[in-house]
Design an enzyme around this catalytic site. Structure first.
Site, PDB file in Angstrom:
ATOM      1  N   LYS A 159      -9.907   8.184   2.271  1.00  0.00           N
ATOM      2  CA  LYS A 159      -9.712   6.817   2.105  1.00  0.00           C
ATOM      3  C   LYS A 159     -11.928   6.220   2.640  1.00  0.00           C
ATOM      4  O   LYS A 159     -12.557   5.591   2.448  1.00  0.00           O
ATOM      5  CB  LYS A 159      -9.634   6.529   3.021  1.00  0.00           C
ATOM      6  CG  LYS A 159      -7.174   5.372   1.960  1.00  0.00           C
ATOM      7  CD  LYS A 159      -6.978   4.051   2.455  1.00  0.00           C
ATOM      8  CE  LYS A 159      -5.405   4.391   1.852  1.00  0.00           C
ATOM      9  NZ  LYS A 159      -4.932   5.366   2.797  1.00  0.00           N
ATOM     10  N   CYS A 168       1.206  -0.891  -0.070  1.00  0.00           N
ATOM     11  CA  CYS A 168      -0.134   0.234  -0.505  1.00  0.00           C
ATOM     12  C   CYS A 168       0.698   1.763   0.410  1.00  0.00           C
ATOM     13  O   CYS A 168       0.280   2.405  -0.419  1.00  0.00           O
ATOM     14  CB  CYS A 168      -0.943  -0.099   1.409  1.00  0.00           C
ATOM     15  SG  CYS A 168      -2.081  -1.325   1.775  1.00  0.00           S
ATOM     16  N   HIS A 172      -9.775   2.120  -0.368  1.00  0.00           N
ATOM     17  CA  HIS A 172      -8.742   1.630  -0.742  1.00  0.00           C
ATOM     18  C   HIS A 172      -7.881   1.032  -1.384  1.00  0.00           C
ATOM     19  O   HIS A 172      -8.107   0.173  -2.034  1.00  0.00           O
ATOM     20  CB  HIS A 172      -8.163   0.934   1.210  1.00  0.00           C
ATOM     21  CG  HIS A 172      -6.828   0.681   1.302  1.00  0.00           C
ATOM     22  ND1 HIS A 172      -5.721   1.105   1.014  1.00  0.00           N
ATOM     23  CD2 HIS A 172      -5.890  -0.430   2.743  1.00  0.00           C
ATOM     24  CE1 HIS A 172      -4.794   0.611   1.224  1.00  0.00           C
ATOM     25  NE2 HIS A 172      -5.035   0.244   2.082  1.00  0.00           N
ATOM     26  N   GLU A 231      -1.427   4.856  13.235  1.00  0.00           N
ATOM     27  CA  GLU A 231      -0.938   5.806  12.917  1.00  0.00           C
ATOM     28  C   GLU A 231      -1.554   7.151  13.989  1.00  0.00           C
ATOM     29  O   GLU A 231      -0.864   8.236  13.529  1.00  0.00           O
ATOM     30  CB  GLU A 231      -1.922   6.183  11.732  1.00  0.00           C
ATOM     31  CG  GLU A 231      -1.002   7.394  10.412  1.00  0.00           C
ATOM     32  CD  GLU A 231      -2.522   7.065   9.347  1.00  0.00           C
ATOM     33  OE1 GLU A 231      -1.560   7.572   8.515  1.00  0.00           O
ATOM     34  OE2 GLU A 231      -3.214   6.721   9.690  1.00  0.00           O
ATOM     35  N   HIS A 234      -3.266   7.982   6.497  1.00  0.00           N
ATOM     36  CA  HIS A 234      -3.410   6.817   5.555  1.00  0.00           C
ATOM     37  C   HIS A 234      -5.136   5.954   5.990  1.00  0.00           C
ATOM     38  O   HIS A 234      -5.366   5.843   5.003  1.00  0.00           O
ATOM     39  CB  HIS A 234      -1.961   5.670   5.842  1.00  0.00           C
ATOM     40  CG  HIS A 234      -2.200   4.149   5.407  1.00  0.00           C
ATOM     41  ND1 HIS A 234      -2.244   4.153   3.808  1.00  0.00           N
ATOM     42  CD2 HIS A 234      -2.166   3.019   5.603  1.00  0.00           C
ATOM     43  CE1 HIS A 234      -2.243   2.637   3.805  1.00  0.00           C
ATOM     44  NE2 HIS A 234      -2.777   2.051   4.645  1.00  0.00           N
ATOM     45  N   PHE A 255       1.689  -3.534   4.240  1.00  0.00           N
ATOM     46  CA  PHE A 255       1.573  -4.419   5.232  1.00  0.00           C
ATOM     47  C   PHE A 255       3.262  -5.170   4.115  1.00  0.00           C
ATOM     48  O   PHE A 255       3.945  -4.576   3.343  1.00  0.00           O
ATOM     49  CB  PHE A 255       1.089  -5.544   3.602  1.00  0.00           C
ATOM     50  CG  PHE A 255      -0.075  -5.805   3.858  1.00  0.00           C
ATOM     51  CD1 PHE A 255      -0.752  -4.705   5.613  1.00  0.00           C
ATOM     52  CD2 PHE A 255      -1.193  -6.924   3.944  1.00  0.00           C
ATOM     53  CE1 PHE A 255      -2.329  -5.651   5.295  1.00  0.00           C
ATOM     54  CE2 PHE A 255      -2.251  -7.270   4.418  1.00  0.00           C
ATOM     55  CZ  PHE A 255      -2.832  -6.098   4.491  1.00  0.00           C
TER      56      PHE A 255
END
Length: 422
Positions: free
Chosen positions: A345, A172, A350, A324, A313, A409
């Site tokens: 998002k 991502c 996403h 975050e 994010h 990830f």
């Protein structure tokens, strides 16, 4: 002195708009692009929603014969790249053989695209053929269509660019990391112009099934899709996967000024780091991502308090959002409570590697128009998420510098910083 890098063109294909101005209007309106999946039969799936691009017609951007040789993520990338080149005034003539070109030195024009998954649509179709009809019925171009570098390669072939053509694969974070590598190519003098961003199209039975097994996707609101993506809300239950591509044209300031180009913003800084913690979960202390933020701000030769807007994010997962929030507090200190933070998002979903390019465009539009995009569906804030996330409605104010963070990830963190161009 670092060579100054500027943004001269942008292109986008997303669930809430497939051109820059439509996308910008959707951000200001708090529009959701999440809906029931229409591209395949979801019978038997717990997850039945996604951020699909309903109106995408590849033949607008690519000859039908060539489009059939491309996975969907590449089609999206080519569409966004074509828009961006046109916006920058760098889209050249098409010759008698149908070959396009760029209005700049092809040997000094590079491409760096981000992709996280590759052509899952191609993998799915070829496995169906393999298991149902045997190997001789598989798609002939299975391998070249499925590999992640396909977008960068096809953009190069379509427009005849001869400079470096790379693909960044950091899940991502790939879109943001691609932009960072492009920044370095221009600063080093290896390129005058770089086409860069990210693209992803992973709304397939294979990928939805895989993410569903990870318990990563939202399942609670499949009957009310527009409410499903709710970053920083106490009632969130997972992210909503989406597809899309955001592409920027980056140039050295010297090159852009010499040709009289319109300049959207300065691409001022980039930072990256690795959590070294877990294959899917972020470092719960927030220190890994905070390091990338600090690096990006330092690279931009700014101080934390110089940033007015941070595009988070913000995936809407149980673990990501509070982590975050910690990350932002570590990186910005007391200023974290004074600046605006939001997750778009909540609107477009996403887009995996496509998110880095798309959310960079969000920052640039926010700087241009002086607005803070909302985090929609933030109705019941999580007590652990206590920053100003611009809940539900757009806000307005001057933005001189904005940053966007992407967390992937594997513990990959990429952060980009843009400044109002003077």
């Amino acid at each position: 002195m670092k060579k100054k890098v500027v943004v001269t063109g942008m292109g986008i294909v997303s669930p809430i708009g497939s051109n820059i101005e439509d996308f910008c209007a959707a951000l200001k309106a708090g529009k959701s692009g999440i809906s029931t999946i229409s591209s395949f039969d979801t019978t038997g799936f717990d997850v039945t929603i996604a951020g699909e691009i309903k109106d995408f017609d590849p033949s607008i951007w690519i000859e039908k014969k060539e489009a059939r040789k491309m996975a969907r993520f590449t089609q999206l990338a080519v569409a966004a790249a074509t828009q961006a080149l046109a916006d920058a005034g760098l889209l050249g003539e098409t010759n008698a053989e149908g070959k396009k070109s760029v209005n700049c030195d092809a040997e000094k024009t590079g491409i760096v695209m981000g992709n996280g998954i590759g052509g899952f649509d191609v993998v799915h179709e070829s496995y169906k053929k393999l298991l149902g009809e045997g190997p001789k019925r598989m798609l002939p171009l299975t391998v070249p269509m499925m590999i992640p570098n396909e977008a960068a390669g096809n953009i190069s072939m379509i427009f005849g660019t001869k400079g470096p053509a790379y693909t960044q694969v950091t899940a991502c974070a790939a879109g943001s990391d691609a932009l960072g590598q492009a920044l370095d190519l221009i600063r080093s003098g290896r390129c005058d112009v770089v086409i860069s961003g990210g693209a992803e199209a992973a709304i397939t039975p294979f990928s939805i099934g895989g993410f569903q097994m990870l318990k990563a996707l939202s399942v609670k609101r499949c009957n009310d899709p527009t409410k499903a993506s709710r970053p920083f809300d106490a009632d969130r239950d997972g992210f909503v996967i989406a597809e899309g591509s955001g592409v920027l044209i980056l140039e050295s300031e010297e090159h852009a000024k010499a040709r009289g180009a319109k300049i959207w913003a300065e691409f001022a800084g980039y930072g990256s780091s690795a959590d070294a913690f877990h294959i899917t979960s972020p470092d719960p202390t927030g220190n890994g991502g905070a390091l990338a933020v600090k690096k990006a701000i330092a690279d931009a030769e700014l101080k934390p308090e110089d940033i007015q807007y941070y595009n988070a994010h913000g995936t809407s997962t149980e673990i990501n959002d509070p982590t975050e929030t910690k990350m932002i507090k570590i990186a910005f200190g007391d200023h974290a409570y004074k600046m605006k933070v939001s997750s778009t998002k909540s609107m477009h979903g996403h887009c995996v590697a496509g998110g880095g390019g798309i959310e960079a465009i969000v920052c640039i539009l926010a700087i241009r128009d002086g607005f803070f995009p909302p985090t929609i569906n933030l109705d019941n804030p999580d007590p652990e998420c206590d920053l100003d996330y611009v809940p539900n409605k757009v806000q307005y104010g001057e933005i001189k510098a904005a940053a966007s963070g992407s967390l992937g990830f594997g513990g990959h963190n990429g952060v980009v910083v843009f400044k109002k161009y003077n």
